[in-house]
Design an enzyme around this catalytic site. Structure first.
Site, PDB file in Angstrom:
ATOM      1  N   ILE A  96       6.447  -2.663   0.995  1.00 37.75           N
ATOM      2  CA  ILE A  96       6.710  -3.032  -0.404  1.00 37.75           C
ATOM      3  C   ILE A  96       5.718  -4.111  -0.844  1.00 37.75           C
ATOM      4  CG2 ILE A  96       8.466  -3.803  -2.051  1.00 37.75           C
ATOM      5  CD1 ILE A  96      10.586  -2.913   0.100  1.00 37.75           C
ATOM      6  N   ASP A 134       0.743 -12.829   6.464  1.00 39.00           N
ATOM      7  CA  ASP A 134       1.473 -11.822   7.251  1.00 39.00           C
ATOM      8  C   ASP A 134       1.074 -12.014   8.708  1.00 39.00           C
ATOM      9  OD1 ASP A 134       2.734  -8.763   6.236  1.00 39.00           O
ATOM     10  OD2 ASP A 134       2.417  -9.177   8.367  1.00 39.00           O
ATOM     11  N   ASN A 135       2.025 -11.833   9.615  1.00 37.82           N
ATOM     12  CA  ASN A 135       1.692 -11.966  11.046  1.00 37.82           C
ATOM     13  C   ASN A 135       1.369 -10.610  11.657  1.00 37.82           C
ATOM     14  OD1 ASN A 135       4.180 -10.749  11.266  1.00 37.82           O
ATOM     15  ND2 ASN A 135       5.145 -12.361  12.481  1.00 37.82           N
ATOM     16  N   LEU A 136       1.318  -9.586  10.840  1.00 41.09           N
ATOM     17  CA  LEU A 136       0.949  -8.226  11.271  1.00 41.09           C
ATOM     18  C   LEU A 136       1.897  -7.681  12.343  1.00 41.09           C
ATOM     19  CD1 LEU A 136      -2.972  -8.562  11.275  1.00 41.09           C
ATOM     20  CD2 LEU A 136      -1.461  -7.820   9.408  1.00 41.09           C
ATOM     21  N   SER A 174      18.813  -6.995  -0.625  1.00 33.79           N
ATOM     22  CA  SER A 174      19.081  -5.574  -0.386  1.00 33.79           C
ATOM     23  C   SER A 174      20.459  -5.195  -0.909  1.00 33.79           C
ATOM     24  CB  SER A 174      19.018  -5.337   1.126  1.00 33.79           C
ATOM     25  OG  SER A 174      19.535  -4.081   1.456  1.00 33.79           O
ATOM     26  N   THR A 186      22.363  -3.655   0.662  1.00 34.60           N
ATOM     27  CA  THR A 186      23.247  -3.711   1.819  1.00 34.60           C
ATOM     28  C   THR A 186      24.300  -4.822   1.665  1.00 34.60           C
ATOM     29  OG1 THR A 186      23.233  -3.629   4.229  1.00 34.60           O
ATOM     30  CG2 THR A 186      21.802  -5.244   3.246  1.00 34.60           C
ATOM     31  N   TYR A 214      21.001  -7.728  10.555  1.00 37.50           N
ATOM     32  CA  TYR A 214      19.984  -7.662   9.503  1.00 37.50           C
ATOM     33  C   TYR A 214      20.621  -7.933   8.136  1.00 37.50           C
ATOM     34  CZ  TYR A 214      17.076  -5.680   5.858  1.00 37.50           C
ATOM     35  OH  TYR A 214      16.381  -5.512   4.684  1.00 37.50           O
ATOM     36  N   LYS A 271      20.296 -11.200   5.130  1.00 36.50           N
ATOM     37  CA  LYS A 271      20.055 -11.154   3.685  1.00 36.50           C
ATOM     38  C   LYS A 271      21.086 -12.024   2.956  1.00 36.50           C
ATOM     39  CE  LYS A 271      16.435  -8.687   3.774  1.00 36.50           C
ATOM     40  NZ  LYS A 271      15.146  -9.354   3.577  1.00 36.50           N
ATOM     41  N   TYR A 276      17.150  -4.646  -3.585  1.00 32.82           N
ATOM     42  CA  TYR A 276      16.560  -3.308  -3.640  1.00 32.82           C
ATOM     43  C   TYR A 276      17.574  -2.279  -3.174  1.00 32.82           C
ATOM     44  CZ  TYR A 276      12.410  -6.264  -2.621  1.00 32.82           C
ATOM     45  OH  TYR A 276      11.459  -7.246  -2.565  1.00 32.82           O
ATOM     46  N   LEU A 330      15.304   7.944   5.874  1.00 33.28           N
ATOM     47  CA  LEU A 330      15.279   9.379   5.568  1.00 33.28           C
ATOM     48  C   LEU A 330      13.883   9.905   5.221  1.00 33.28           C
ATOM     49  CD1 LEU A 330      16.795  12.042   5.036  1.00 33.28           C
ATOM     50  CD2 LEU A 330      17.236  11.215   2.710  1.00 33.28           C
TER      51      LEU A 330
HETATM   52  P1  NAD Z   1       7.675  -4.120   6.181  1.00 29.32           P
HETATM   53  O1  NAD Z   1       8.072  -4.310   7.598  1.00 29.32           O
HETATM   54  O2  NAD Z   1       6.772  -2.997   5.855  1.00 29.32           O
HETATM   55  O3  NAD Z   1       7.009  -5.473   5.609  1.00 29.32           O
HETATM   56  C1  NAD Z   1       7.364  -6.733   6.081  1.00 29.32           C
HETATM   57  C2  NAD Z   1       6.077  -7.454   6.435  1.00 29.32           C
HETATM   58  O4  NAD Z   1       6.407  -8.764   6.873  1.00 29.32           O
HETATM   59  C3  NAD Z   1       5.306  -6.774   7.561  1.00 29.32           C
HETATM   60  O5  NAD Z   1       3.956  -6.626   7.178  1.00 29.32           O
HETATM   61  C4  NAD Z   1       5.424  -7.754   8.753  1.00 29.32           C
HETATM   62  O6  NAD Z   1       4.268  -7.740   9.551  1.00 29.32           O
HETATM   63  C5  NAD Z   1       5.628  -9.068   8.018  1.00 29.32           C
HETATM   64  N1  NAD Z   1       6.372 -10.088   8.759  1.00 29.32           N
HETATM   65  C6  NAD Z   1       7.550  -9.968   9.413  1.00 29.32           C
HETATM   66  N2  NAD Z   1       7.922 -11.155   9.911  1.00 29.32           N
HETATM   67  C7  NAD Z   1       6.953 -12.043   9.584  1.00 29.32           C
HETATM   68  C8  NAD Z   1       6.763 -13.433   9.812  1.00 29.32           C
HETATM   69  N3  NAD Z   1       7.636 -14.163  10.500  1.00 29.32           N
HETATM   70  N4  NAD Z   1       5.656 -14.024   9.305  1.00 29.32           N
HETATM   71  C9  NAD Z   1       4.735 -13.310   8.584  1.00 29.32           C
HETATM   72  N5  NAD Z   1       4.875 -12.001   8.352  1.00 29.32           N
HETATM   73  C10 NAD Z   1       5.964 -11.377   8.836  1.00 29.32           C
HETATM   74  O7  NAD Z   1       9.032  -4.034   5.321  1.00 29.32           O
HETATM   75  P2  NAD Z   1       9.248  -3.646   3.800  1.00 29.32           P
HETATM   76  O8  NAD Z   1       9.975  -2.358   3.765  1.00 29.32           O
HETATM   77  O9  NAD Z   1       8.005  -3.808   3.038  1.00 29.32           O
HETATM   78  O10 NAD Z   1      10.284  -4.774   3.392  1.00 29.32           O
HETATM   79  C11 NAD Z   1       9.897  -5.961   2.745  1.00 29.32           C
HETATM   80  C12 NAD Z   1      11.112  -6.806   2.484  1.00 29.32           C
HETATM   81  O11 NAD Z   1      12.039  -6.060   1.703  1.00 29.32           O
HETATM   82  C13 NAD Z   1      11.872  -7.228   3.732  1.00 29.32           C
HETATM   83  O12 NAD Z   1      12.373  -8.525   3.531  1.00 29.32           O
HETATM   84  C14 NAD Z   1      13.000  -6.229   3.804  1.00 29.32           C
HETATM   85  O13 NAD Z   1      14.112  -6.747   4.489  1.00 29.32           O
HETATM   86  C15 NAD Z   1      13.303  -6.045   2.332  1.00 29.32           C
HETATM   87  N6  NAD Z   1      13.984  -4.783   2.017  1.00 29.32           N
HETATM   88  C16 NAD Z   1      13.428  -3.598   2.416  1.00 29.32           C
HETATM   89  C17 NAD Z   1      14.076  -2.404   2.126  1.00 29.32           C
HETATM   90  C18 NAD Z   1      13.519  -1.084   2.603  1.00 29.32           C
HETATM   91  O14 NAD Z   1      14.273  -0.111   2.661  1.00 29.32           O
HETATM   92  N7  NAD Z   1      12.239  -0.982   2.919  1.00 29.32           N
HETATM   93  C19 NAD Z   1      15.277  -2.435   1.410  1.00 29.32           C
HETATM   94  C20 NAD Z   1      15.803  -3.656   0.996  1.00 29.32           C
HETATM   95  C21 NAD Z   1      15.141  -4.838   1.310  1.00 29.32           C
HETATM   96  C1  WQD Z   2      19.537   7.256   3.770  1.00 32.64           C
HETATM   97  C2  WQD Z   2      20.479   8.440   3.934  1.00 32.64           C
HETATM   98  C3  WQD Z   2      21.460   8.634   6.119  1.00 32.64           C
HETATM   99  C4  WQD Z   2      17.811   9.565   8.289  1.00 32.64           C
HETATM  100  C5  WQD Z   2      18.826   1.456   5.158  1.00 32.64           C
HETATM  101  C6  WQD Z   2      19.339   0.075   5.437  1.00 32.64           C
HETATM  102  C7  WQD Z   2      19.396  -0.719   4.170  1.00 32.64           C
HETATM  103  C8  WQD Z   2      18.056  -0.698   3.436  1.00 32.64           C
HETATM  104  C9  WQD Z   2      17.495   0.671   3.328  1.00 32.64           C
HETATM  105  C10 WQD Z   2      16.869  -2.699   3.964  1.00 32.64           C
HETATM  106  C11 WQD Z   2      21.732   8.091   4.718  1.00 32.64           C
HETATM  107  C12 WQD Z   2      20.581   9.822   5.807  1.00 32.64           C
HETATM  108  C13 WQD Z   2      18.703   9.256   7.282  1.00 32.64           C
HETATM  109  C14 WQD Z   2      17.903  10.840   8.931  1.00 32.64           C
HETATM  110  C15 WQD Z   2      19.732  11.396   7.495  1.00 32.64           C
HETATM  111  N1  WQD Z   2      17.069  -1.464   4.121  1.00 32.64           N
HETATM  112  N2  WQD Z   2      19.649  10.159   6.895  1.00 32.64           N
HETATM  113  N3  WQD Z   2      18.851  11.718   8.488  1.00 32.64           N
HETATM  114  O1  WQD Z   2      20.929   3.824   5.504  1.00 32.64           O
HETATM  115  O2  WQD Z   2      20.759   3.870   2.980  1.00 32.64           O
HETATM  116  O3  WQD Z   2      19.688   2.080   4.216  1.00 32.64           O
HETATM  117  O4  WQD Z   2      17.520   1.353   4.580  1.00 32.64           O
HETATM  118  O5  WQD Z   2      17.496  -3.539   3.393  1.00 32.64           O
HETATM  119  O6  WQD Z   2      19.774  -2.011   4.502  1.00 32.64           O
HETATM  120  O7  WQD Z   2      20.627   0.179   6.007  1.00 32.64           O
HETATM  121  O8  WQD Z   2      18.725   4.342   4.352  1.00 32.64           O
HETATM  122  O9  WQD Z   2      16.918   5.932   4.737  1.00 32.64           O
HETATM  123  O10 WQD Z   2      18.297   5.146   6.716  1.00 32.64           O
HETATM  124  O11 WQD Z   2      19.325   6.664   5.045  1.00 32.64           O
HETATM  125  O12 WQD Z   2      20.587  12.236   7.148  1.00 32.64           O
HETATM  126  O13 WQD Z   2      17.153  11.162   9.851  1.00 32.64           O
HETATM  127  O14 WQD Z   2      19.803   9.450   4.695  1.00 32.64           O
HETATM  128  O15 WQD Z   2      22.622   9.048   6.779  1.00 32.64           O
HETATM  129  O16 WQD Z   2      22.780   8.799   4.153  1.00 32.64           O
HETATM  130  P1  WQD Z   2      20.148   3.562   4.294  1.00 32.64           P
HETATM  131  P2  WQD Z   2      18.240   5.509   5.271  1.00 32.64           P
END
Ligand code: NAD
Ligand code: WQD
Length: 342
Positions: free
Chosen positions: A13, A32-34, A126, A128, A153, A157, A181, A204
């Protein structure tokens, strides 16, 4: 133009948000720490925007490194804090790692901001935090109660939302936007940046695209016996570019200092719930790819249905997630093809 510090800016993101910030004229420094991304992401961003964002490889928990970042860039006016560990399942196995990384990173960033007089922060939260809302709260808006987190996790949040709220209470200059999100999917239309899942994807969409690419033999659909129209779970899938644009709006708002509240919360979703089977079938339809799937039992901890009421973000931020899901699914497939060289 103002400089924005984007922690986790080479992540999924974060990288899309950096592109949108730069396209709006913001200067960007990424930290970023990669740990879950790589340097090549910077090439993708540069190729899209025509400029290379400043990049510091550092851990947000590292006080000395963060101090150095704010000293090097005294023009930072706001922070978008993405950096976190995000795998729900892994957080159950390694809770201490998740609490350490996610909580200490935020604390360190906040303390350093305070020392340098930087008062604006956008935090990645999130949906969540809502757990399974009861029917009266669907679609879920920001007034719905948070529920006991189902994973470490998720708990990080909630804790981080609380830390930011308490910090703002004590420091009247601090301005916070909490962005909750829903389910981000898709990739930049250029296919130069996108999601890079580690190992077997839990989410998914990456599983669907990897199955379509032949990397996985079969998608497992977790449950078709839920109380939903087709029996599979319902989520609010939001295009990552739409999500990224909301961050620019949030930063604009913080810098304009127009908010009457110190801490604002926004749900970022489309307002439309789609089932797992709808996603899979639409993906097959728009890409013409075969995605073999089988229905299996429910996945432990899954929520039956949740989708957003994004009215507050629509109204207050002047933002809407309106990219058609067909385009979004196609962007995910184009990205998968790009990284697999298909
Ligand atoms: P991502 O893992 O792709 O990005 C996170 C980045 O943070 C990575 O590049 C990682 O290297 C870096 N990172 C982790 N710990 C670090 C640290 N201590 N110092 C510096 N860099 C660090 O994840 P994303 O999907 O882009 O998510 C970004 C944010 O959004 C996260 O906080 C995640 O919890 C939140 N979020 C994601 C989702 C989702 O479904 N992707 C949903 C809700 C919230
Ligand atoms: C979506 C739907 C699965 C994989 C998670 C975290 C949430 C947020 C987003 C960060 C569900 C179904 C999935 C598969 C499937 N992240 N599924 N087969 O569970 O809504 O949320 O990611 O904050 O905190 O919990 O997302 O993409 O894992 O699943 O049927 O192989 O797809 O059961 O209904 P989820 P998801």
């Amino acid at each position: 133009m103002a400089r924005i510090l984007v922690t986790g800016g080479t992540g999924y993101i974060g990288s899309h948000t950096v592109v949108c910030l730069m396209e709006q004229g913001y200067d960007v420094t990424i930290v970023d720490n990669l740990s879950n991304s790589n340097r090549e992401v910077l090439d993708g961003i540069t190729s899209i925007t025509g400029h290379r964002p400043d990049f510091v490889e550092a851990d947000c928990q590292d006080r000395t490194a963060m101090e150095q970042v704010f000293t090097t860039y005294p023009d930072i006016q706001a922070v978008i804090h993405f950096a976190a560990s995000k795998a729900v399942g892994e957080s159950v196995e390694k809770p201490l790692l998740y609490y350490r990384n996610n909580v200490l990173s935020l604390l360190t960033v906040l303390e350093t901001m305070q020392r340098h007089g930087v008062n604006n922060i956008v935090f990645s939260s999130s949906c969540t935090v809502y757990g399974q809302p009861d029917e009266a709260h669907l679609p879920v808006d920001e007034t719905a109660p948070r529920q006991q987190a189902l994973s470490p996790y998720g708990n990080t949040k909630q804790i981080n939302e609380d830390i930011l709220t308490d910090a703002a209470h004590a420091d009247k200059a601090l301005r916070v936007i909490l962005l909750r999100y829903f389910n981000p999917i898709g990739a930049h239309p250029s296919a130069k940046i996108g999601e890079l899942p580690n190992g077997v994807p839990n989410n998914l969409l990456p599983f669907v695209t990897q199955t379509a690419a032949g990397l996985r033999p079969m998608l497992r659909v977790f449950g078709d016996d839920y109380n939903t129209p087709d029996g599979s779970c319902i989520r609010d899938y939001i295009y990552v570019m739409d999500l990224a644009k909301a961050h620019v709006k949030a930063v604009d708002r913080l810098l304009a200092a127009t908010a009457s509240e110190q801490v604002e919360v926004f749900n970022l979703g489309t307002g439309r719930g789609l089932s797992v089977l709808e996603i899979v079938r639409t993906f097959i339809e728009v890409t013409g790819q075969n995605v073999p799937y089988e229905i299996v039992g429910r996945r432990e901890g899954d929520i039956e249905q949740v989708w957003a009421n994004p009215a507050k973000a629509n109204r207050v931020l002047g933002w809407k997630a309106d990219t058609p899901v067909a385009d979004v699914l196609l962007s995910a497939w184009n990205w998968e093809k790009h990284i697999r060289g298909i």
